[in-house]
Design a protein around this motif. Sequence first.
Motif, PDB file in Angstrom:
ATOM      1  N   SER A  70       3.722  18.022 -52.291  1.00  0.00           N
ATOM      2  CA  SER A  70       3.120  19.366 -52.382  1.00  0.00           C
ATOM      3  C   SER A  70       4.048  20.301 -53.152  1.00  0.00           C
ATOM      4  CB  SER A  70       2.877  19.912 -50.976  1.00  0.00           C
ATOM      5  OG  SER A  70       2.480  21.268 -51.024  1.00  0.00           O
ATOM      6  N   ALA A  71       3.496  20.940 -54.206  1.00  0.00           N
ATOM      7  CA  ALA A  71       4.268  21.893 -55.012  1.00  0.00           C
ATOM      8  C   ALA A  71       3.306  22.920 -55.616  1.00  0.00           C
ATOM      9  CB  ALA A  71       5.050  21.166 -56.104  1.00  0.00           C
ATOM     10  N   TYR A  72       3.845  24.026 -56.091  1.00  0.00           N
ATOM     11  CA  TYR A  72       2.997  25.044 -56.734  1.00  0.00           C
ATOM     12  C   TYR A  72       3.848  25.880 -57.689  1.00  0.00           C
ATOM     13  CZ  TYR A  72       5.070  28.501 -53.578  1.00  0.00           C
ATOM     14  OH  TYR A  72       5.961  29.316 -52.922  1.00  0.00           O
ATOM     15  N   ASP A  73       3.132  26.562 -58.585  1.00  0.00           N
ATOM     16  CA  ASP A  73       3.781  27.491 -59.498  1.00  0.00           C
ATOM     17  C   ASP A  73       3.579  28.903 -58.944  1.00  0.00           C
ATOM     18  OD1 ASP A  73       4.723  29.078 -61.507  1.00  0.00           O
ATOM     19  OD2 ASP A  73       3.383  28.303 -63.060  1.00  0.00           O
ATOM     20  N   PRO A  74       4.652  29.588 -58.564  1.00  0.00           N
ATOM     21  CA  PRO A  74       4.484  30.935 -57.996  1.00  0.00           C
ATOM     22  C   PRO A  74       3.856  31.924 -58.982  1.00  0.00           C
ATOM     23  CG  PRO A  74       6.793  30.508 -58.481  1.00  0.00           C
ATOM     24  CD  PRO A  74       6.063  29.222 -58.669  1.00  0.00           C
ATOM     25  N   ASP A  75       3.847  31.528 -60.264  1.00  0.00           N
ATOM     26  CA  ASP A  75       3.234  32.400 -61.266  1.00  0.00           C
ATOM     27  C   ASP A  75       1.781  32.023 -61.526  1.00  0.00           C
ATOM     28  OD1 ASP A  75       5.644  33.821 -61.636  1.00  0.00           O
ATOM     29  OD2 ASP A  75       6.391  32.195 -62.884  1.00  0.00           O
ATOM     30  N   GLY A  76       1.286  31.045 -60.749  1.00  0.00           N
ATOM     31  CA  GLY A  76      -0.120  30.713 -60.826  1.00  0.00           C
ATOM     32  C   GLY A  76      -0.504  29.718 -61.896  1.00  0.00           C
ATOM     33  N   GLY A  77       0.453  29.168 -62.582  1.00  0.00           N
ATOM     34  CA  GLY A  77       0.138  28.210 -63.633  1.00  0.00           C
ATOM     35  C   GLY A  77      -0.068  26.814 -63.087  1.00  0.00           C
TER      36      GLY A  77
ATOM     37  N   ASP B  38       6.290  23.385 -64.808  1.00  0.00           N
ATOM     38  CA  ASP B  38       5.181  24.325 -64.998  1.00  0.00           C
ATOM     39  C   ASP B  38       4.863  24.479 -66.482  1.00  0.00           C
ATOM     40  OD1 ASP B  38       7.057  26.073 -66.084  1.00  0.00           O
ATOM     41  OD2 ASP B  38       7.085  27.404 -64.355  1.00  0.00           O
ATOM     42  N   GLN B  39       3.906  25.364 -66.782  1.00  0.00           N
ATOM     43  CA  GLN B  39       3.484  25.531 -68.169  1.00  0.00           C
ATOM     44  C   GLN B  39       4.577  26.091 -69.059  1.00  0.00           C
ATOM     45  OE1 GLN B  39      -0.209  27.533 -66.470  1.00  0.00           O
ATOM     46  NE2 GLN B  39      -0.900  27.007 -68.538  1.00  0.00           N
ATOM     47  N   GLY B  40       5.484  26.798 -68.450  1.00  0.00           N
ATOM     48  CA  GLY B  40       6.578  27.368 -69.225  1.00  0.00           C
ATOM     49  C   GLY B  40       7.777  26.469 -69.305  1.00  0.00           C
ATOM     50  N   SER B  41       7.605  25.229 -68.886  1.00  0.00           N
ATOM     51  CA  SER B  41       8.664  24.207 -68.919  1.00  0.00           C
ATOM     52  C   SER B  41       9.764  24.444 -67.901  1.00  0.00           C
ATOM     53  CB  SER B  41       9.274  24.086 -70.324  1.00  0.00           C
ATOM     54  OG  SER B  41       8.290  23.683 -71.244  1.00  0.00           O
ATOM     55  N   CYS B  42       9.546  25.357 -66.957  1.00  0.00           N
ATOM     56  CA  CYS B  42      10.491  25.467 -65.852  1.00  0.00           C
ATOM     57  C   CYS B  42      10.251  24.303 -64.897  1.00  0.00           C
ATOM     58  CB  CYS B  42      10.314  26.792 -65.121  1.00  0.00           C
ATOM     59  SG  CYS B  42      11.007  28.197 -66.022  1.00  0.00           S
ATOM     60  N   THR B  43      11.320  23.842 -64.276  1.00  0.00           N
ATOM     61  CA  THR B  43      11.222  22.645 -63.434  1.00  0.00           C
ATOM     62  C   THR B  43      11.867  22.860 -62.069  1.00  0.00           C
ATOM     63  OG1 THR B  43      13.299  21.739 -64.284  1.00  0.00           O
ATOM     64  CG2 THR B  43      11.260  21.122 -65.434  1.00  0.00           C
ATOM     65  N   ALA B  44      11.444  22.026 -61.163  1.00  0.00           N
ATOM     66  CA  ALA B  44      12.095  21.892 -59.859  1.00  0.00           C
ATOM     67  C   ALA B  44      12.119  20.401 -59.546  1.00  0.00           C
ATOM     68  CB  ALA B  44      11.335  22.654 -58.787  1.00  0.00           C
ATOM     69  N   SER B  45      13.104  19.961 -58.803  1.00  0.00           N
ATOM     70  CA  SER B  45      13.200  18.522 -58.522  1.00  0.00           C
ATOM     71  C   SER B  45      13.654  18.275 -57.094  1.00  0.00           C
ATOM     72  CB  SER B  45      14.164  17.838 -59.496  1.00  0.00           C
ATOM     73  OG  SER B  45      15.485  18.293 -59.294  1.00  0.00           O
ATOM     74  N   ASN B  46      13.208  17.163 -56.558  1.00  0.00           N
ATOM     75  CA  ASN B  46      13.639  16.665 -55.252  1.00  0.00           C
ATOM     76  C   ASN B  46      13.799  15.149 -55.343  1.00  0.00           C
ATOM     77  OD1 ASN B  46      13.866  18.992 -53.741  1.00  0.00           O
ATOM     78  ND2 ASN B  46      11.850  18.837 -52.776  1.00  0.00           N
ATOM     79  N   THR B  47      14.581  14.618 -54.413  1.00  0.00           N
ATOM     80  CA  THR B  47      14.808  13.170 -54.365  1.00  0.00           C
ATOM     81  C   THR B  47      14.101  12.591 -53.143  1.00  0.00           C
ATOM     82  OG1 THR B  47      16.940  13.368 -55.485  1.00  0.00           O
ATOM     83  CG2 THR B  47      16.556  11.358 -54.217  1.00  0.00           C
ATOM     84  N   TYR B  48      13.382  11.491 -53.366  1.00  0.00           N
ATOM     85  CA  TYR B  48      12.614  10.857 -52.297  1.00  0.00           C
ATOM     86  C   TYR B  48      12.907   9.358 -52.267  1.00  0.00           C
ATOM     87  CZ  TYR B  48      10.015  15.230 -52.652  1.00  0.00           C
ATOM     88  OH  TYR B  48       9.684  16.560 -52.694  1.00  0.00           O
ATOM     89  N   THR B  49      12.704   8.782 -51.101  1.00  0.00           N
ATOM     90  CA  THR B  49      12.898   7.336 -50.953  1.00  0.00           C
ATOM     91  C   THR B  49      11.720   6.713 -50.213  1.00  0.00           C
ATOM     92  OG1 THR B  49      14.100   7.554 -48.861  1.00  0.00           O
ATOM     93  CG2 THR B  49      15.411   7.545 -50.884  1.00  0.00           C
ATOM     94  N   PHE B  50      11.447   5.469 -50.555  1.00  0.00           N
ATOM     95  CA  PHE B  50      10.556   4.599 -49.793  1.00  0.00           C
ATOM     96  C   PHE B  50      11.360   3.352 -49.440  1.00  0.00           C
ATOM     97  CE2 PHE B  50       6.810   6.754 -51.650  1.00  0.00           C
ATOM     98  CZ  PHE B  50       6.035   6.870 -50.508  1.00  0.00           C
ATOM     99  N   THR B  51      11.212   2.853 -48.196  1.00  0.00           N
ATOM    100  CA  THR B  51      11.879   1.621 -47.789  1.00  0.00           C
ATOM    101  C   THR B  51      10.826   0.560 -47.495  1.00  0.00           C
ATOM    102  OG1 THR B  51      13.758   2.816 -46.848  1.00  0.00           O
ATOM    103  CG2 THR B  51      13.428   0.538 -46.128  1.00  0.00           C
ATOM    104  N   VAL B  52      11.012  -0.619 -48.092  1.00  0.00           N
ATOM    105  CA  VAL B  52      10.114  -1.752 -47.859  1.00  0.00           C
ATOM    106  C   VAL B  52      10.928  -2.836 -47.162  1.00  0.00           C
ATOM    107  CG1 VAL B  52       8.522  -3.416 -48.869  1.00  0.00           C
ATOM    108  CG2 VAL B  52       8.801  -1.154 -49.928  1.00  0.00           C
ATOM    109  N   LEU B  53      10.496  -3.185 -45.953  1.00  0.00           N
ATOM    110  CA  LEU B  53      11.245  -4.140 -45.142  1.00  0.00           C
ATOM    111  C   LEU B  53      10.753  -5.564 -45.364  1.00  0.00           C
ATOM    112  CD1 LEU B  53      11.375  -2.187 -41.753  1.00  0.00           C
ATOM    113  CD2 LEU B  53      13.123  -2.280 -43.539  1.00  0.00           C
ATOM    114  N   ASN B  54      11.709  -6.456 -45.501  1.00  0.00           N
ATOM    115  CA  ASN B  54      11.433  -7.879 -45.580  1.00  0.00           C
ATOM    116  C   ASN B  54      10.840  -8.359 -44.252  1.00  0.00           C
ATOM    117  OD1 ASN B  54      11.639 -10.655 -46.219  1.00  0.00           O
ATOM    118  ND2 ASN B  54      13.692 -10.744 -45.343  1.00  0.00           N
TER     119      ASN B  54
END
Length: 399
Positions: free
Chosen positions: A120-127, A172-188
């Motif tokens: 979930s993410a959004y552009d506070p400027d509405g873009g 966003d449309q103005g090329s501004c970015t935000a980033s987060n790191t996520y993981t998924f674990t798959v068990l044998n």
Amino acid sequence: LPTWITSAGNLGSIFGANTVNVYLSATDPEGSNITYQLSSGSLPTGLNLNSANGLIQGVATAVTANTTYNFVIKANDTVNNNTDRSFSYTILNRAPVINTASGSLGTIYSGNAVPTTTISAYDPDGGTITYSIASGSLPANTGLGSANGVIQGTPVVVTSNATYTINLIVTDQGSCTASNTYTFTVLNRPPIINTVAGVVGTIVSGNVIPSVTISAYDPDGGAVTYSNASGNIVNAYIGSSNGIITGISAVTVTSNTTYTMGVRVTDVGGDYTDRNYSFVVLNRPPIINTASAILATVPSNGPLPANTIQAYDPDGGAITYSITSGNASSWTTIDSSTGVIGGTATTGTVGSNVTYTFTVTATDPGGLTATRDYSWIVQQPLPTWTTASNLGVVIVTGK
């Protein structure tokens, strides 16, 4: 003419949706009041110019990309003398905001699909915003929706536990970015053993353990290896690559014995499953070598001649001997460890010889037995004189 105090050029910048307060200043050398007016261009949306004091004020409307507004302000004195000056003001695009916190998005077992997850993410400027992966990778068969931030896919298979890490960027449309790191674990998943636990074979002592295959597989498609995790099946081993329990020499027991081996099946990821299997080795009964027979003809009340009953345990155990039945059992004895028979014959029957029988039982350490019948012939007793041997004196006289 009025003289500008405020330098021409950019008056500053601010992020959209914030309040702006910027004063423009000019003076009249003759001391009259100055008024200000927008001569050309446009102020940023949401801002207004106070003509009396030169205050540019208001709440800047958000923009989806950095935007610079150029405008010309005219400074007027009271007699309509005026001087123009060019200015600009920049409204800055704000970076997207990611609502979904960094961290683990879930853990699944191999063979399952990554659960559908929306970043979930959004552009506070509405873009509009787009999603992409800057580094790392999702599990196989899994993708990220660039327009909606939805992570989904089809089943993933791994042969060892795997953690997938991605650096996700929202732009966003103005090329501004935000980033987060996520993981998924798959068990044998651990191996699955098809062969049911329990007794997999029964043999008689003196034989070799027969070959038995323990069937197992890795549901994730990897190779499996077999090992003896606990216990032991004597004179046997399990093949590490094929799961075959193989006997290498004969197993001998002196009583019924169950041997149990804990078999461990391990996959390439180090996960394993254990299961116990047993072989039962049966004790063999003793064997009596001495054939059934009449051992001797003995005088009434006479000593019994020494005879030895010979028996052995084919499994190598010690034998004990006993007399367990028969009409000679009360007066016939046997040494429990050597099988030597002794005793004293019973009183014979007048008029005929009589055959008396007894049963010898040989017992091994496991409680198994063998029996055999033997006999004595007891002679009839000798006659006994009741008349005294001295019949008296006879006197003979002559004529």
